[in-house]
Scaffold this motif. Sequence first.
Motif, PDB file in Angstrom:
ATOM      1  N   ALA A 145      -3.665  -2.541 -59.493  1.00 26.13           N
ATOM      2  CA  ALA A 145      -3.850  -1.197 -60.056  1.00 26.13           C
ATOM      3  C   ALA A 145      -3.794  -1.255 -61.583  1.00 26.13           C
ATOM      4  O   ALA A 145      -4.558  -0.565 -62.273  1.00 26.13           O
ATOM      5  CB  ALA A 145      -2.783  -0.254 -59.498  1.00 26.13           C
ATOM      6  N   ALA A 171      -5.920  -3.763 -53.698  1.00 27.14           N
ATOM      7  CA  ALA A 171      -5.448  -4.089 -55.058  1.00 27.14           C
ATOM      8  C   ALA A 171      -6.523  -4.826 -55.846  1.00 27.14           C
ATOM      9  O   ALA A 171      -6.700  -4.597 -57.039  1.00 27.14           O
ATOM     10  CB  ALA A 171      -4.177  -4.936 -54.981  1.00 27.14           C
ATOM     11  N   LEU A 212       5.889   0.094 -50.460  1.00 24.54           N
ATOM     12  CA  LEU A 212       4.687   0.373 -51.255  1.00 24.54           C
ATOM     13  C   LEU A 212       4.246   1.833 -51.129  1.00 24.54           C
ATOM     14  O   LEU A 212       3.172   2.208 -51.594  1.00 24.54           O
ATOM     15  CB  LEU A 212       3.547  -0.564 -50.818  1.00 24.54           C
ATOM     16  CG  LEU A 212       3.821  -2.064 -50.945  1.00 24.54           C
ATOM     17  CD1 LEU A 212       2.625  -2.869 -50.467  1.00 24.54           C
ATOM     18  CD2 LEU A 212       4.163  -2.427 -52.389  1.00 24.54           C
ATOM     19  N   ARG A 221      -6.599  -0.132 -64.317  1.00 20.88           N
ATOM     20  CA  ARG A 221      -6.264   0.899 -65.307  1.00 20.88           C
ATOM     21  C   ARG A 221      -6.547   0.408 -66.720  1.00 20.88           C
ATOM     22  O   ARG A 221      -7.122   1.128 -67.536  1.00 20.88           O
ATOM     23  CB  ARG A 221      -4.782   1.259 -65.149  1.00 20.88           C
ATOM     24  CG  ARG A 221      -4.353   2.529 -65.838  1.00 20.88           C
ATOM     25  CD  ARG A 221      -2.950   2.937 -65.390  1.00 20.88           C
ATOM     26  NE  ARG A 221      -1.954   1.934 -65.723  1.00 20.88           N
ATOM     27  CZ  ARG A 221      -1.175   1.304 -64.831  1.00 20.88           C
ATOM     28  NH1 ARG A 221      -1.278   1.568 -63.550  1.00 20.88           N
ATOM     29  NH2 ARG A 221      -0.295   0.402 -65.228  1.00 20.88           N
ATOM     30  N   GLY A 235      -7.143   3.590 -49.528  1.00 20.48           N
ATOM     31  CA  GLY A 235      -6.497   3.691 -50.828  1.00 20.48           C
ATOM     32  C   GLY A 235      -7.279   4.612 -51.746  1.00 20.48           C
ATOM     33  O   GLY A 235      -8.234   5.272 -51.326  1.00 20.48           O
ATOM     34  N   VAL A 294      -8.786   5.054 -55.979  1.00 15.63           N
ATOM     35  CA  VAL A 294      -9.029   4.437 -57.285  1.00 15.63           C
ATOM     36  C   VAL A 294      -9.799   5.446 -58.145  1.00 15.63           C
ATOM     37  O   VAL A 294     -10.635   6.192 -57.639  1.00 15.63           O
ATOM     38  CB  VAL A 294      -9.825   3.105 -57.128  1.00 15.63           C
ATOM     39  CG1 VAL A 294     -11.242   3.335 -56.606  1.00 15.63           C
ATOM     40  CG2 VAL A 294      -9.875   2.310 -58.429  1.00 15.63           C
ATOM     41  N   ALA A 307      -4.998   1.704 -55.342  1.00 16.63           N
ATOM     42  CA  ALA A 307      -3.642   1.823 -54.797  1.00 16.63           C
ATOM     43  C   ALA A 307      -3.739   2.206 -53.322  1.00 16.63           C
ATOM     44  O   ALA A 307      -4.457   3.147 -52.969  1.00 16.63           O
ATOM     45  CB  ALA A 307      -2.872   2.894 -55.562  1.00 16.63           C
ATOM     46  N   SER A 308      -3.020   1.489 -52.473  1.00 15.95           N
ATOM     47  CA  SER A 308      -3.047   1.766 -51.031  1.00 15.95           C
ATOM     48  C   SER A 308      -2.222   3.009 -50.724  1.00 15.95           C
ATOM     49  O   SER A 308      -1.129   3.183 -51.258  1.00 15.95           O
ATOM     50  CB  SER A 308      -2.479   0.571 -50.267  1.00 15.95           C
ATOM     51  OG  SER A 308      -3.320  -0.555 -50.435  1.00 15.95           O
ATOM     52  N   ARG A 309      -2.738   3.864 -49.870  1.00 14.54           N
ATOM     53  CA  ARG A 309      -2.021   5.102 -49.571  1.00 14.54           C
ATOM     54  C   ARG A 309      -1.724   5.297 -48.084  1.00 14.54           C
ATOM     55  O   ARG A 309      -0.640   5.705 -47.721  1.00 14.54           O
ATOM     56  CB  ARG A 309      -2.818   6.305 -50.091  1.00 14.54           C
ATOM     57  CG  ARG A 309      -3.030   6.241 -51.606  1.00 14.54           C
ATOM     58  CD  ARG A 309      -3.827   7.428 -52.096  1.00 14.54           C
ATOM     59  NE  ARG A 309      -3.091   8.657 -51.936  1.00 14.54           N
ATOM     60  CZ  ARG A 309      -3.512   9.686 -51.210  1.00 14.54           C
ATOM     61  NH1 ARG A 309      -4.657   9.638 -50.575  1.00 14.54           N
ATOM     62  NH2 ARG A 309      -2.778  10.770 -51.100  1.00 14.54           N
ATOM     63  N   SER A 361      -0.015  -5.563 -55.452  1.00 11.72           N
ATOM     64  CA  SER A 361      -0.505  -4.184 -55.480  1.00 11.72           C
ATOM     65  C   SER A 361      -0.352  -3.549 -56.860  1.00 11.72           C
ATOM     66  O   SER A 361      -1.263  -2.868 -57.325  1.00 11.72           O
ATOM     67  CB  SER A 361       0.206  -3.354 -54.416  1.00 11.72           C
ATOM     68  OG  SER A 361       1.591  -3.528 -54.498  1.00 11.72           O
ATOM     69  N   ARG A 362       0.779  -3.777 -57.524  1.00 10.66           N
ATOM     70  CA  ARG A 362       0.958  -3.151 -58.844  1.00 10.66           C
ATOM     71  C   ARG A 362       0.040  -3.783 -59.870  1.00 10.66           C
ATOM     72  O   ARG A 362      -0.546  -3.108 -60.709  1.00 10.66           O
ATOM     73  CB  ARG A 362       2.411  -3.266 -59.295  1.00 10.66           C
ATOM     74  CG  ARG A 362       3.327  -2.357 -58.466  1.00 10.66           C
ATOM     75  CD  ARG A 362       4.761  -2.465 -58.910  1.00 10.66           C
ATOM     76  NE  ARG A 362       4.952  -1.974 -60.265  1.00 10.66           N
ATOM     77  CZ  ARG A 362       6.127  -1.954 -60.866  1.00 10.66           C
ATOM     78  NH1 ARG A 362       7.194  -2.403 -60.244  1.00 10.66           N
ATOM     79  NH2 ARG A 362       6.249  -1.488 -62.087  1.00 10.66           N
TER      80      ARG A 362
END
Lengths: 276, 276
Positions: B224, B90, B128, B228, B152, B154, B95-97, B220-221
């Motif tokens: 990101a 973050a 998440l 952005r 993640g 980006v 964003a973690s995937r 996390s939000r």
Amino acid sequence: LSSPGSATGLRVADAGERALIERIRSRVPPPNSSLVVGIGDDAAVAAPERGALQVLTTDALVEGVHFDRRFSTPADIGHKALAVNVSDVASMGGASRLALLSLMLPPDTALSDVDELIDGLLGLAKRLRIGLAGGNITRSPGPLVVDVTVIGSVRPRRILTRGGGRAGDDLYVTGRIGAALAGLEWLREQCRTQSGAPPHPADELMAECVERYRRPEPRSRLGAMLGRTRAASACMDLSDGLADAITQMSSASRTGAKLDASLRPIHPSADAWFSQ
Amino acid sequence: LSSPGSATGLRVADAGERALIERIRSRVPPPNSSLVVGIGDDAAVAAPERGALQVLTTDALVEGVHFDRRFSTPADIGHKALAVNVSDVASMGGASRLALLSLMLPPDTALSDVDELIDGLLGLAKRLRIGLAGGNITRSPGPLVVDVTVIGSVRPRRILTRGGGRAGDDLYVTGRIGAALAGLEWLREQCRTQSGAPPHPADELMAECVERYRRPEPRSRLGAMLGRTRAASACMDLSDGLADAITQMSSASRTGAKLDASLRPIHPSADAWFSQ
């Protein structure tokens, strides 16, 4: 060969985490252009290979479980920690591209041993064109742990799994087995009968076994080739031995396996060692 | 709360590595379509997000260094091991995937504790939308180690590094600091003055501090969003405290920093705790 407490000079306890990271970063060659952010930030950022899938694997070497500092130099341990992960990527038909290194260091570890471990890992990484993208360092109140994650790439139709085997397929191994185990047993026997670190074997064949134990060579080109040519329907890393691999692959492929024990490709030195 | 040797029932030493992997796999929800090969093969295979860069980070929690089994439940430890990595992603604007889990387990660890640890990790992962793609399990002759790697993504122009700061920038933190440390100190004090595991704090504000220590919530939000919107020029995870972060960011950004100590956003409960 060095063991905890035996080396002179500075130790991990004398350096902070930042100093250790800086020490490692100074040994890492400049990354290629696909690495946008490398060692030293909160995370690494890399460009994935266009049109490829990501291959992800992690494998740890734990002191007292996977290695013994009497038998392996720090450079051997660094090499092997990367090699076992590269082997996993190769067995999926993929090519290894980046590595993350998570180190857990007992405070009495000599800094020179950390340097050698890093150099052992970087030596193999350079040869296989793998970039060290980042990692983590922490103190360990117990064993030395070298935990490596490797990120590779594979084209969608080139993935090899354990489960692709069909009835009627032939079973191959990519080399001759048993050498690393023979090498380890030789080292253990030397330690029982002699004091101090085991010498280098005078016998050339046994030297090869010890080298295979200390510095396994991942079959990275062969794995990628088997994926590209689809010469194999299924593939697996032999890390826990042939018998285990056959059980795992048969189970994943929902088939059986028939083995002619006389046809197992045993390494000649291993054969001599186990027959003595 | 459980500690080594205190729980009844089966232990890690009673199960093989395969059985442990199977036990974990049975708790993992079905992966989304981007995971081509999941847990159980030599490596995981995943489709990268189109047009995005990969964010890669690894962080280990070591028993006796980063956690104490008297203070944290196995589920807390699993949650935190993932959370610290998500926080790193973050802070890069990503964003973690996917996650890989490398577990080093003392043989006397109760299998029920392993289950709870996994469930703690998976609880945060589910919330998440992070998939557990694979990992490794090995025996530990020393501490329990939970080493997590997070992958993640980006967008290229959204990466936040530590080095993007310029003279004149304002400095913000995303929450109120000090609560986790206050919670840890409260737990330690309870252990000194009482026998057995610390109780849940009766005081609501202190309960919040203990929760912040046991179950940190990665931003996390917000991370990101900062990437952005480019609302931040530089960003860093505050894992080693505000003073350390300011030093690191100033150094990476080749600038200085001026702090009005009265403006530090200290958590009110932490403020009360440290002022007592």
